[in-house]
Scaffold this active site. Structure first.
Site, PDB file in Angstrom:
ATOM      1  CB  SER A   1      33.798   4.429  62.552  1.00 18.79           C
ATOM      2  OG  SER A   1      33.117   4.717  61.342  1.00 18.79           O
TER       3      SER A   1
ATOM      4  CG  HIS B   1      36.493   3.772  66.064  1.00 24.84           C
ATOM      5  ND1 HIS B   1      35.467   2.911  66.395  1.00 24.84           N
ATOM      6  CD2 HIS B   1      35.898   4.921  65.631  1.00 24.84           C
ATOM      7  CE1 HIS B   1      34.314   3.510  66.182  1.00 24.84           C
ATOM      8  NE2 HIS B   1      34.549   4.719  65.716  1.00 24.84           N
TER       9      HIS B   1
ATOM     10  CD  GLU C   1      35.620  -0.272  68.512  1.00 29.08           C
ATOM     11  OE1 GLU C   1      35.001  -1.327  68.711  1.00 29.08           O
ATOM     12  OE2 GLU C   1      35.457   0.421  67.488  1.00 29.08           O
TER      13      GLU C   1
ATOM     14  CG  ASN D   1      30.366   1.554  64.473  1.00 26.55           C
ATOM     15  OD1 ASN D   1      29.533   1.931  65.305  1.00 26.55           O
ATOM     16  ND2 ASN D   1      31.274   2.374  63.963  1.00 26.55           N
TER      17      ASN D   1
END
Length: 703
Positions: free
Chosen positions: A418, A439, A451, A489
């Site tokens: 991640s 991800h 992702e 993130n």
């Protein structure tokens, strides 16, 4: 063999033919036979032509290609073409007033305006594989072509309310049970429709939906649903408008209710909420396109996948794959961990069965597709390997070094990291061109967002395969470049930081979370961090500490909480405390005292913080970082960032995503606030050159 009856054009998207005494009007407007202006013109011309032809005794309306009709042409909304005559209402009125029966022959989809057109016909015959629905609410709209008036007259108020508010299509068999479809076709739909037309042509009267008795709300369904919606923070303008229109169906004469429905539709289509949701609709269609790859590079076949790690992520990824019919080899280091993972998978499927979403037989078939093992060498026959092991660079590099030796040539190696550098992970192999980031978001068997992280050396066919696989298993793939945290993130970090700073300055955890939930976020940032686990980001902060610029403001609050062993819901305490077995956050005076202590140590004088400041600073932190992500080329387009945040982080869809939201406020206004905070000495607010240029030139992120 299916009938093949050539058509003569009525417009550039509608054809007309005659077979014996039956006229056949064919909509041919790929890809979904949308009801654009030329289609409406052609349909009305076809109605008039059939009326004038004395030899015609019945009329069939059908769709060419994959479906009957997918509804209105969304691209024409808010343009003159959308309201240009003839309107859908005028077309349907002409059909309903015809002395000759009209039959909608439905295959594929009849959705939105397509179903409204079919309901305007006297009869409906459907292929057994057809789906019928009114999904307008998913675009922040209501059925504006008579759907809220005709559907409850045809099937009753309760099922109509469920179809309209849910927006999900139903199958042809269910439609027949409800009375929405008059006959099902087993083989050649056109032949069955012609036979049906012959059967009913001699009748002197034909059913018209508008002439049916209005629905009755004897049990107060509409009031109950309105109360349920009103209890939400954001009930949705479209849902409330749908209820009002259904209510009108029970109270008003048909034409008056039809006019009321259309006026509510026009309000919604011109409103900010629907425009934001439609932005996301078109964004999804763009997200799957990779310049230079899409349409030019064929994806590789993926017939078996190996998933390494049977924990929360690995088990969810395995479920997502077998749900799409892809066999999975599920690998763990120890039998006990593998057994726990399999038990969790079985538990998740049992819950699905208990909710009636899957049969026990269907679950059994999916579980058969999982081959559990503790032997890493089982990756040898996989076309794709996805690792979902502990989030540590050295652990992942060691695993990929081993996979490089065990996997067959041509196999794709994917990491579910991640945050970590996928280029560095790829460097541990002799085949960096075969390494990609996938991800998944937790729970991976539920969350749509994926992702797809594009390392520097990855081959085009590997990216094409990753995108195709994502779509095959029902995910929404968004391409990201390689950086710390990728798109989602990376943006979450400054969002959380701003929340921590606001804590030090005087806000409470519950005030921050409440303010952002009132804005529309699914969860506040602090409750979210308790849910995901404070220890995960604590580990990332410690990993990045040596590279953190010393001049940037740093809050010790989350570190101090972690030092107390409070990692969120998993330990029963984080920013909040939690009762055993409960996920409800309870404010904790000990945390309030800790925050005050951190503020004193940092020399911060606490003050009253308003909800509006909380929202502005946290949301603009997302926008500012999103601008840098665009500037750095990490995201392909601003709308990709919007998709990530709406689908992965609970950003409200009715605001269109952070970048679209900033566009609607006006970039000059947003940039002025960001620049003011930066000028006041807050170095972390430094805006990038792209943001500055767009704000200065009056541009937008979503061009």
């Amino acid at each position: 063999m299916p009938l093949d009856i050539p058509s003569a054009p009525l417009s550039d998207s509608v054809g007309y033919a005659r077979h014996a005494a039956v006229a056949i009007i064919t909509i041919d407007n790929p890809p979904v036979n949308g009801l654009g202006h030329s289609v409406r013109q052609g349909l009305l011309a076809g109605v008039k032509k059939a009326a004038d032809d004395q030899a015609v005794r019945a009329v069939i309306i059908r769709g060419a290609g994959r479906m009957f009709c997918g509804g209105a042409d969304i691209r024409q909304f808010n343009t003159p073409a959308a309201s240009a005559a003839p309107t859908s209402r005028q077309v349907v009125a002409a059909i309903e007033s015809s002395a000759k029966p009209f039959i909608a022959a439905i295959h594929g989809n009849a959705l939105g305006g397509g179903l409204e057109l079919a309901m305007g016909c006297h009869y409906r015959i459907a292929d057994r594989a057809a789906r019928l629905g009114l999904p307008e609410i998913k675009l922040g709209l209501l059925p504006g072509g008579g759907g809220t008036q005709r559907l409850p007259r045809l099937i009753g108020l309760s099922p109509a309310l469920g179809m309209i508010l849910g927006g999900n299509p139903i199958g042809a068999a269910r439609a027949a049970e409800l009375g929405l479809v008059d006959r099902l076709a087993d083989d050649d739909l056109l032949a069955a429709a012609l036979e049906f037309a012959s059967d009913i042509a001699a009748q002197t009267e034909h059913p018209v939906a508008r002439n049916r008795p209005p629905p009755q709300d004897t049990s107060g369904l509409i009031a109950q649903e309105r109360a349920r919606l009103s209890s939400r923070r954001h009930p949705g303008a479209a849902a409330l408008a749908c209820l009002n229109c259904l209510d009108a169906a029970t109270l008003m004469p048909f034409e008056e209710a039809l006019t009321y429905e259309r006026s509510r539709f026009e309000e919604l289509v011109a409103g900010a909420e629907s425009k934001a949701i439609r932005h996301l609709f078109f964004a999804e269609r763009e997200a799957g396109k990779i310049p230079g790859i899409t349409g030019k590079v064929e994806p590789l076949p993926v017939n078996r996948v190996a998933v390494i790690g049977a924990g929360t992520m690995g088990g969810g990824i395995a479920m997502a794959l077998v749900n799409a019919g892809i066999p999975v080899t599920l690998i763990e280091r120890e039998a006990a961990a593998l057994d726990r993972g399999l038990a969790t998978i079985r538990k998740n499927y049992a819950i699905t069965v208990s909710k009636g979403k899957l049969s026990a037989e269907a679950v059994a078939e999916r579980e058969k597709l999982i081959t559990p093992t503790v032997e890493l060498s089982a990756v040898a026959d996989a076309d794709l390997v996805i690792e979902a092991v502990f989030e540590d660079m050295e652990v992942k590099k060691a695993l990929f070094d081993e996979l490089d030796r065990l996997c067959r040539p041509g196999a794709i190696l994917a990491t579910n990291t991640s945050r970590l550098d996928v280029n560095a992970i790829a460097s541990a192999t002799s085949r960096p061109e075969a390494v990609v980031g996938l991800h998944f978001f937790s729970p991976a068997n539920v969350m749509r967002l994926l992702e797809v992280v594009r390392p520097d050396k990855v081959a085009p066919e590997v990216m094409a395969t990753a995108m195709a696989l994502a779509q095959h298993i029902g995910k929404l793939p968004v391409v990201s470049g390689v950086c710390e945290g990728f798109i989602g993130n990376r943006m979450l970090t400054p969002y959380w930081k701003e929340a921590w700073f606001l804590l030090e300055e005087g806000a409470s955890p519950s005030q921050i979370d409440r303010a952002l939930q009132d804005f529309g976020m699914a969860m506040g940032p602090l409750a979210l961090s308790d849910l995901t686990g404070l220890d995960i980001n604590w580990a990332a902060r410690k990993r990045l500490a040596p590279t953190r610029p010393k001049h940037l403001r740093y809050s010790r609050v989350p570190d101090r909480i972690c030092e107390l062993g409070r990692f969120g819901q998993k330990t029963g305490a984080g920013f909040y405390r939690y009762e055993p077995g409960s996920r409800t956050p309870i404010p904790d005076p000990d945390i309030d005292a800790l925050i005050e202590e951190c503020a004193r140590e940092a020399g911060i004088r606490r003050r009253t913080v308003t909800d509006s400041e909380i929202v502005e600073r946290c949301i603009y932190a997302l926008v500012n970082e999103g601008a840098s992500i665009l500037n750095d080329g990490i995201a392909q387009r601003a709308s990709d960032i919007d998709l990530v945040y709406v689908n992965g982080y609970g950003f409200p869809a009715h605001r269109g995503g952070p970048m679209y939201h900033a566009d609607m406020i006006g970039l000059a206004s947003v940039f002025a606030r960001v620049e003011a905070w930066h000028a006041a000495g807050e170095a972390h607010w430094a805006p990038c050159e792209l943001f500055r240029r767009l704000a200065t030139e009056g541009g937008q992120f979503n061009r």
